[in-house]
Design an enzyme around this catalytic site. Structure first.
Site, short mmCIF file in Angstrom:
data_model
loop_
_atom_site.label_atom_id
_atom_site.label_comp_id
_atom_site.label_asym_id
_atom_site.label_seq_id
_atom_site.Cartn_x
_atom_site.Cartn_y
_atom_site.Cartn_z
N LYS A 196 0.80 -1.23 0.00
CA LYS A 196 0.00 0.00 0.00
C LYS A 196 0.83 1.28 0.00
CE LYS A 196 -4.55 -1.30 1.56
NZ LYS A 196 -4.48 -2.78 1.60
N GLU A 211 -9.83 7.67 3.55
CA GLU A 211 -10.80 6.90 4.32
C GLU A 211 -10.24 5.49 4.44
OE1 GLU A 211 -11.06 4.77 1.18
OE2 GLU A 211 -11.40 6.89 0.79
N SER A 222 1.41 -9.85 -1.15
CA SER A 222 1.11 -8.42 -0.99
C SER A 222 1.42 -7.87 0.39
CB SER A 222 -0.36 -8.16 -1.33
OG SER A 222 -1.20 -8.99 -0.55
C1 LIG Z 1 -5.28 -3.74 1.16
C2 LIG Z 1 -4.60 -5.03 0.90
C3 LIG Z 1 -4.97 -5.87 -0.17
C4 LIG Z 1 -6.14 -5.58 -1.07
O1 LIG Z 1 -6.04 -4.42 -1.83
P1 LIG Z 1 -5.76 -4.44 -3.39
O2 LIG Z 1 -6.02 -3.04 -3.82
O3 LIG Z 1 -6.66 -5.43 -4.02
O4 LIG Z 1 -4.33 -4.82 -3.56
C5 LIG Z 1 -4.27 -7.04 -0.38
N1 LIG Z 1 -3.23 -7.39 0.43
C6 LIG Z 1 -2.84 -6.62 1.47
C7 LIG Z 1 -1.71 -7.08 2.32
C8 LIG Z 1 -3.51 -5.42 1.75
O5 LIG Z 1 -3.13 -4.67 2.78
#
Ligand SMILES: *Cc1c(COP(=O)(O)O)cnc(C)c1O
Length: 392
Positions: free
Chosen positions: A86, A108, A376
């Site tokens: 993020k 938000e 992610s």
């Molecule tokens: C917020 C988040 C997501 C989902 O958001 P995307 O916009 O779909 O990437 C996925 N993995 C993690 C670790 C997150 O914090």
């Protein structure tokens, strides 16, 4: 007001009140200009490297590979500062705002992860930062609320509606309408009105660019498949964008929750790509979870970041075109991914990312011989949730 730009087939666009047309146009113009501006590029590159920790490694997961019967790599966005992808977006937008002369950020947040990324970027760049959050979410996510406050962000409770994310979004939009001359609205995924889906994809595309170089260096060829989890779709589009021109299977895994069923107010999942219908949410047309009257359903996932009733318009288009394959992993499959990756590799994944791992475990035959999972985020934030579900 509808504009043509930012259309992906029938999806996307900009369905916003007249008052927001001007600030959105200014943002589009500024970002297009800044992204090739040498000053912006230098500062952005240096912050990405020395503050955020780019490039993140591409890791050959040997034990997981053995279990799956193929060669599996993990793109380690879990090692980025803050523990997830993020910050790529938050830092890029905050720097854009600063170079546009804005002094204030608003955002938000539902689970608080995007709020924390915004708080980090705001603190780092010396911008006043305010995050709107439903009062229910504030009670559920006290750790993230505390993190934001530590970094100097004001967290504003929202008491209207269901007191969750969608109400917080309404408040943030209301704020921006009155304050855009000095305020930037920092949106967290590839959703929302134009130019956000395009800008956020661009800021996350660093994941795909790095991954392409790294896999070519390691293997001398491109992977057969890439797997990523999808909430709004930003980590998925970020990594996929490096491979659109290639013969690589791109697999988007949504939250199957406790099953693909809906009641009048709730969906037991977050699978808007899979079972959503065309509708407008947060200023763009996309696939969303809604009742027959167009009222948004509340979604569910064990992973807070996948608990969103919409999805980015460009990703919806790519699924329609057959370029991206849409798959679903439910809470149990994600838990299996969480356990297996922790045990086999010594990496505790975010519950969001565990959906991608769980999908790979369920269907390794569909991935070919060489595959990459976009990891992610890391799982520290999810330990309380997991501990509640199962004792060791
Ligand atoms: C917020 C988040 C997501 C989902 O958001 P995307 O916009 O779909 O990437 C996925 N993995 C993690 C670790 C997150 O914090």
């Amino acid at each position: 007001m509808i504009v043509d730009r930012g259309r992906f087939g029938g999806y996307g666009g900009s369905f916003v009140p007249e008052t927001l047309v001007q600030p959105l146009a200014e943002l589009e113009e500024a970002y297009e200009r800044l992204k090739t501006d040498p000053d912006f590029k230098n500062i952005h590159e240096e912050l990405s490297r020395t503050y955020a920790g780019r490039p993140t490694p591409l890791y050959h997961a040997r034990s997981l590979s053995k279990k799956l019967g193929l060669k599996m790599y993990l793109k380690r966005e879990d090692l980025l500062h803050g523990g997830a992808h993020k910050l790529n977006n938050a830092l890029g937008q905050a720097l854009t705002a600063k170079m546009m002369g804005k002094t204030r950020l608003i955002a938000e947040t539902g689970a608080g992860q995007h709020g924390v990324a915004t708080a980090m970027a705001g603190a780092n760049l010396g911008l006043e930062t305010m995050v709107y959050m439903g009062e229910v979410d504030i009670r559920r996510q006290e750790m993230n609320v505390y993190r934001m406050k530590l970094m100097g962000t004001e967290v504003v409770p929202v008491y209207t509606g269901s007191r969750t994310l969608k109400d917080a979004i309404n408040e943030a939009l209301r704020d921006w309408t009155a304050s855009y001359e000095y305020t930037h609205y920092l949106l967290g995924s590839i959703a929302g009105p134009h130019p956000y889906p395009t800008m956020v994809k661009d800021l996350q595309s660093v994941i795909g660019t790095e991954t392409r170089d790294q896999i070519l260096k390691a293997e001398g060829r491109l992977p057969d498949s890439i797997v990523a989890c999808v909430g709004g779709g930003s980590n998925a589009m970020g990594i996929f964008s490096g491979f659109f021109q290639d013969e690589v299977n791109l697999i988007a895994v949504e939250a199957g929750g406790t099953g693909l069923t809906c009641t009048s107010k709730f969906a037991n999942h977050g699978a808007s790509l899979k079972v959503g219908e065309d509708g407008i949410l947060h200023g763009a047309l996309s696939k969303i979870l809604q009742d027959p009257y167009g009222q948004i359903l509340e979604s569910h996932s064990l992973a807070p970041g996948l608990d969103y009733p919409g999805v980015g318009p460009e990703l919806a288009r790519l699924v329609d075109l057959g370029r991206v394959r849409s798959e679903v992993a439910d809470d149990e499959v994600a838990m299996e991914g969480f356990r297996v990756l922790s045990r086999l590799e010594g990496i505790i994944p975010a519950l969001e990312s565990a959906h991608a791992v769980g999908y790979a475990l369920q269907d390794p035959e569909s991935l070919g011989d060489l595959a990459i999972i976009n990891l992610s985020g890391r799982g520290d934030k999810d330990l309380a949730t997991v501990m509640q579900r199962e004792a060791l």
